[in-house]
Design a protein around this motif. Structure first.
Motif, short mmCIF file in Angstrom:
data_model
loop_
_atom_site.label_atom_id
_atom_site.label_comp_id
_atom_site.label_asym_id
_atom_site.label_seq_id
_atom_site.Cartn_x
_atom_site.Cartn_y
_atom_site.Cartn_z
N VAL A 31 85.42 25.98 -8.98
CA VAL A 31 85.14 25.99 -10.41
C VAL A 31 86.45 25.87 -11.20
O VAL A 31 86.56 25.10 -12.15
CB VAL A 31 84.38 27.27 -10.81
N GLY A 32 87.46 26.64 -10.79
CA GLY A 32 88.76 26.56 -11.46
C GLY A 32 89.38 25.20 -11.35
O GLY A 32 89.94 24.67 -12.32
N LEU A 33 89.30 24.59 -10.16
CA LEU A 33 89.85 23.26 -9.97
C LEU A 33 89.12 22.23 -10.84
O LEU A 33 89.75 21.35 -11.42
CB LEU A 33 89.76 22.86 -8.49
N GLY A 34 87.80 22.38 -10.94
CA GLY A 34 87.04 21.47 -11.79
C GLY A 34 87.43 21.58 -13.25
O GLY A 34 87.62 20.57 -13.93
N TYR A 80 82.54 7.72 -23.55
CA TYR A 80 82.63 7.04 -22.27
C TYR A 80 82.87 8.03 -21.13
O TYR A 80 82.27 7.93 -20.05
CB TYR A 80 83.74 5.99 -22.30
N LEU A 81 83.74 8.99 -21.37
CA LEU A 81 84.04 9.99 -20.34
C LEU A 81 82.81 10.85 -20.04
O LEU A 81 82.52 11.14 -18.87
CB LEU A 81 85.20 10.88 -20.79
N LEU A 82 82.10 11.26 -21.09
CA LEU A 82 80.90 12.07 -20.87
C LEU A 82 79.82 11.27 -20.16
O LEU A 82 79.13 11.79 -19.27
CB LEU A 82 80.38 12.60 -22.21
N ALA A 83 79.67 10.00 -20.52
CA ALA A 83 78.66 9.16 -19.88
C ALA A 83 78.96 8.99 -18.39
O ALA A 83 78.08 9.19 -17.54
CB ALA A 83 78.61 7.79 -20.56
N VAL A 84 80.21 8.67 -18.07
CA VAL A 84 80.60 8.51 -16.67
C VAL A 84 80.44 9.83 -15.92
O VAL A 84 79.94 9.87 -14.78
CB VAL A 84 82.04 8.00 -16.56
N GLY A 85 80.84 10.94 -16.55
CA GLY A 85 80.75 12.24 -15.90
C GLY A 85 79.33 12.62 -15.56
O GLY A 85 79.05 13.06 -14.43
N TYR A 86 78.41 12.44 -16.48
CA TYR A 86 77.03 12.84 -16.21
C TYR A 86 76.32 11.86 -15.28
O TYR A 86 75.39 12.24 -14.57
CB TYR A 86 76.26 13.03 -17.52
N ILE A 87 76.75 10.61 -15.27
CA ILE A 87 76.23 9.69 -14.25
C ILE A 87 76.64 10.17 -12.87
O ILE A 87 75.84 10.16 -11.92
CB ILE A 87 76.76 8.25 -14.51
N PHE A 131 75.14 23.69 -12.09
CA PHE A 131 74.95 23.70 -13.55
C PHE A 131 75.26 25.08 -14.14
O PHE A 131 75.81 25.18 -15.24
CB PHE A 131 73.53 23.27 -13.91
N ASP A 132 74.95 26.14 -13.41
CA ASP A 132 75.33 27.47 -13.87
C ASP A 132 76.85 27.63 -13.87
O ASP A 132 77.40 28.33 -14.73
CB ASP A 132 74.70 28.55 -13.00
N SER A 133 77.51 27.00 -12.92
CA SER A 133 78.97 27.06 -12.86
C SER A 133 79.59 26.41 -14.09
O SER A 133 80.62 26.87 -14.59
CB SER A 133 79.49 26.37 -11.59
N GLY A 134 78.96 25.34 -14.58
CA GLY A 134 79.44 24.73 -15.82
C GLY A 134 79.20 25.63 -17.01
O GLY A 134 80.03 25.71 -17.94
N LEU A 137 81.99 20.27 -17.75
CA LEU A 137 81.46 19.22 -16.87
C LEU A 137 82.17 19.23 -15.52
O LEU A 137 81.55 18.98 -14.47
CB LEU A 137 81.63 17.85 -17.54
N GLY A 138 83.47 19.55 -15.53
CA GLY A 138 84.25 19.56 -14.30
C GLY A 138 83.69 20.47 -13.21
O GLY A 138 83.57 20.04 -12.05
N PRO A 139 83.36 21.74 -13.52
CA PRO A 139 82.83 22.62 -12.48
C PRO A 139 81.51 22.12 -11.88
O PRO A 139 81.24 22.36 -10.71
CB PRO A 139 82.61 23.94 -13.22
N ILE A 140 80.68 21.46 -12.69
CA ILE A 140 79.41 20.95 -12.16
C ILE A 140 79.69 19.94 -11.05
O ILE A 140 79.12 20.02 -9.95
CB ILE A 140 78.58 20.29 -13.29
#
Length: 230
Positions: A124-127, A147-154, A172-175, A216-219
């Motif tokens: 989680v920390g690394l994300g 663009y970043l959010l779109a790519v991330g959630y894809i 998702f809870d980690s996010g 988004l990173g931790p997810i």
């Protein structure tokens, strides 16, 4: 002194309605509620004092130091070193986040140690750290947030097909827990500080979105952990 009064007023206004609601429910539902109500009132008073002190510390300390660090680092460091520092700051503040610790402990118990709490906190920390670095790089390079959010959630929805089903809700809870009371003020103030130096006061709107990417990173990180466990 004015800050103390303001925070005390805000804390009482936030806690008082739920305290009254719980007391009323206890009086209605419990046969002998007085002992429970007394215990709850004592606990509520402790929570009120603790929350007030915490918010005061965030306001006079954490927000200011985050903005100060964010404004000084771009002036002292080159772009690559700045990104590395942001990664380590993201990891450090996430490891210190109480919500992350609570989630990791609960998952460790529920999984009977199959998912180690230390491993989960590390991922989680690394994300958070990596995606905070991406958020900082976005401001430097002028990449639109959408663009970043779109790519991330894809990536998130693509990974969900390859990880064990029990890892998806954990991810998702980690996010969600990275939007806790310690992480969010620091991340937002850091973003404001960096933006004030890189883009000037007229582009301070670019500092928003740090939290969106940081959560988004931790997810993604926990889903990748699920791929490893699979």
């Amino acid at each position: 002194m004015d800050e103390v009064k303001t925070i005390a007023k805000e804390t009482i206004q936030a806690i008082f309605p739920i305290v009254m609601m719980v007391i009323v429910i206890q009086l209605i539902l419990f046969d002998d509620p007085l002992n429970h109500v007394l215990q709850f009132i004592i606990g509520a008073l402790m929570v009120t004092v603790g929350l007030g002190l915490f918010l005061l510390g965030v306001k006079v300390g954490l927000l200011r130091i985050g903005e100060l660090i964010g404004s000084e680092l771009p002036q002292l460091l080159s772009f690559p070193i700045l990104i590395v520092f942001v990664v380590f700051l993201g990891i450090a503040v996430t490891v210190a986040e109480p919500d992350v610790r609570v989630l990791a402990q609960q998952i460790d118990v529920v999984s009977d140690g199959a998912i180690s709490k230390n491993v989960l906190v590390a991922f989680v920390g690394l994300g958070v750290g990596l995606f905070m670095a991406i958020a900082a790089a976005r401001m430097l390079l002028g990449v639109p947030m959408k663009y970043l959010l779109a790519v991330g959630y894809i990536m998130v929805f693509a990974l969900s097909y390859f990880v064990p089903s029990n890892f998806v809700p954990v991810a998702f809870d980690s996010g969600g827990v990275t939007t806790g009371p310690l992480t969010v003020p620091f991340i937002m103030s850091l973003g404001v500080g960096i933006t004030s130096v890189i883009g000037g006061k007229e582009s301070l709107g670019d500092s928003f979105g740090f939290v969106a990417l940081a959560s988004l990173g931790p997810i993604i990180a926990v889903m990748l952990l699920g791929v490893i466990y699979a």
